[in-house]
Design an enzyme around this catalytic site. Structure first.
Site, mmCIF file in Angstrom:
data_model
loop_
_atom_site.group_PDB
_atom_site.id
_atom_site.type_symbol
_atom_site.label_atom_id
_atom_site.label_comp_id
_atom_site.label_asym_id
_atom_site.label_seq_id
_atom_site.Cartn_x
_atom_site.Cartn_y
_atom_site.Cartn_z
ATOM 1 N N PHE A 26 0.825 -1.203 0.000
ATOM 2 C CA PHE A 26 0.000 0.000 0.000
ATOM 3 C C PHE A 26 0.872 1.272 0.000
ATOM 4 C CE2 PHE A 26 -1.494 2.623 3.735
ATOM 5 C CZ PHE A 26 -2.200 3.555 2.986
ATOM 6 N N ILE A 27 1.746 1.425 0.965
ATOM 7 C CA ILE A 27 2.570 2.638 1.006
ATOM 8 C C ILE A 27 3.652 2.580 -0.078
ATOM 9 C CG2 ILE A 27 4.116 4.073 2.423
ATOM 10 C CD1 ILE A 27 2.598 3.000 4.899
ATOM 11 N N ASP A 46 9.443 -7.389 -3.564
ATOM 12 C CA ASP A 46 8.230 -7.694 -2.804
ATOM 13 C C ASP A 46 7.891 -9.163 -3.022
ATOM 14 O OD1 ASP A 46 5.403 -7.737 -1.884
ATOM 15 O OD2 ASP A 46 5.632 -5.564 -1.859
ATOM 16 N N GLY A 51 1.349 -7.511 -0.237
ATOM 17 C CA GLY A 51 1.273 -6.573 -1.366
ATOM 18 C C GLY A 51 0.552 -7.210 -2.549
ATOM 19 N N LEU A 91 10.392 -0.886 3.564
ATOM 20 C CA LEU A 91 9.002 -0.877 4.036
ATOM 21 C C LEU A 91 8.485 -2.295 4.268
ATOM 22 C CD1 LEU A 91 7.537 1.674 1.438
ATOM 23 C CD2 LEU A 91 8.132 2.169 3.804
ATOM 24 N N ALA A 132 11.194 2.040 7.763
ATOM 25 C CA ALA A 132 9.869 2.360 8.306
ATOM 26 C C ALA A 132 9.716 1.709 9.666
ATOM 27 C CB ALA A 132 8.784 1.841 7.364
ATOM 28 N N TYR A 164 5.246 -7.178 18.162
ATOM 29 C CA TYR A 164 5.394 -6.344 16.961
ATOM 30 C C TYR A 164 6.123 -5.052 17.318
ATOM 31 C CZ TYR A 164 4.037 -3.150 13.226
ATOM 32 O OH TYR A 164 4.044 -2.217 12.231
ATOM 33 N N LYS A 168 9.923 -3.883 16.034
ATOM 34 C CA LYS A 168 10.239 -2.625 15.351
ATOM 35 C C LYS A 168 11.220 -1.791 16.175
ATOM 36 C CE LYS A 168 8.541 -2.369 11.349
ATOM 37 N NZ LYS A 168 9.558 -2.336 10.269
#
Ligand code: UDP
Length: 354
Positions: A26-27, A46, A51, A91, A132, A164, A168
């Site tokens: 999406f981004i 990807d 995606g 990402l 990200a 999660y 990150k």
């Protein structure tokens, strides 16, 4: 379908090669479009786990675009692609609260191993790396708005959601360690509830879920009492922030919030989406939901929504945007109204995308 007006940041010349991991997401797909519009060369890696090829189908013939269907844990492919890149924008990650709660091993491994591979490859070829991160790293912090150097408050390791956030955080620690120890140029950005066309509701994101439910005439599933609040950022604004950070030398070695300050409770969001979708149906000569008003919103306890007895949510989440605003002059341009219009337009024109 980027709706924001002229770019806030002008790309430098000569053109550079960007490797966008998760670029069919999406981004990533919106970011790729903008980089190509700026005359850059873009390579996307990807594995299409979340995606969609459809997101980049219109770019495949572009002379400055390349796509590799591979996982970022495929070190050979990642190495080859990174060797051609000036900048890597990372990402690719396991995202979406529903996915994270349901698949904790996949989440932690994808996020930590993926970032480790990306950083190692970038170091071999001296590429700049933007990673990200997420507002989840602020966890249950209650000092609103969240500033980049605030303490973080996570819940216990027995609750999947915090895995999660911790994965990150570890990505951030690792990237900053590469910067300090190896002088690798890294930039970290924490995205806050980014939404827009092409975001899928099946991994839990609330706006595409609510819009899809409203379009189908189903009740909107508001979790808990709906008084928890969020600030939603249009993907077009997020992309401008990422591009601005990629081009600014003083961003290196730092962490930035990227989000919006327009706050809404989830219940108010649900009511607004119902009104807007009704208006959309009215202008398109379609029937409204046949459900009685009182049944158009269904309150669902977290335990039922996430199939776990001990799910924890944040009551409020809002970024402090002073740091990014000061460095690159970025601030969001799109309102929640625009976001909802764009998501409704996308979902009604792509009814099959879940
Ligand atoms: N939410 C909801 N109904 C849904 C999906 C999400 O009420 O069908 C709530 C969720 O509990 C959270 C907010 O909407 O408080 C935003 O959820 P999302 O998963 O989009 O992002 P989060 O902020 O949790 O990362």
């Amino acid at each position: 379908m980027i709706t924001s007006t002229a770019p806030q940041h002008v790309a430098p010349t000569p053109p550079q090669t960007f490797l966008v991991t998760g670029g069919a997401g999406f981004i990533g797909s919106h970011l790729t479009e903008v980089l190509l519009q700026h005359g850059q060369r873009v390579v996307v890696i990807d594995d299409l786990s979340t995606g969609l090829l459809e997101n980049i189908a219109h770019l495949r013939q572009h002379p400055n675009f390349d796509f590799a269907r591979a996982s970022i844990t495929n070190e050979l492919v990642l190495d080859r692609l990174t060797s051609q890149a000036d900048v890597v924008i990372h990402l690719a990650a396991a995202v979406g609260v529903k996915l994270i709660v349901e698949r904790p091993v996949h989440t932690i491994e994808t996020n930590i191993m993926g970032t480790e591979h990306v950083l190692k490859a970038a170091l071999r070829y001296g590429a700049k790396v933007l990673i990200a991160s997420t507002s989840e790293v602020y966890g249950k912090g209650t000092r609103i708005p969240f500033r980049e150097d605030d303490d973080v408050v996570l819940g216990p390791t027995s609750r999947n959601r915090w895995g999660y956030a911790a994965s990150k955080m570890l990505d951030e620690f690792l990237a900053l360690a590469y910067y300090r120890e190896q002088e690798l140029p890294v930039v970290l950005f924490r995205l806050f509830n980014t939404v827009g066309p092409r975001q899928r509701g099946r991994y839990g994101m609330v706006i595409p879920r609510f819009v899809r439910q409203a379009v189908r005439g189903e009740p909107l599933t508001v979790f808990d009492d709906g008084q928890q609040s969020r600030c939603f950022l249009h993907v077009a604004d997020a992309v401008q922030a990422i591009v601005g950070l990629a081009h600014h030398p003083a961003a290196i070695g730092q962490v930035f919030n990227v989000g919006s300050r327009e706050e809404t409770t989830i219940l108010a969001l649900a009511q607004r989406i119902l009104d807007k979708v009704d208006a959309y149906h009215a202008t398109h000569g379609q029937v409204h939901s046949s459900l009685p008003i009182a049944e158009r919103i269904q309150f669902v306890p977290y335990a039922e929504a996430y199939q776990t007895p001990d799910f924890e949510d944040m009551r409020q989440r809002m970024p402090d945007l002073g740091k990014i605003q000061q460095l690159i002059g970025w601030q969001p341009r799109c309102t929640l109204e625009t976001i909802l219009d764009d998501v409704i337009a996308h979902i009604t024109s792509h009814p099959q995308q879940g």
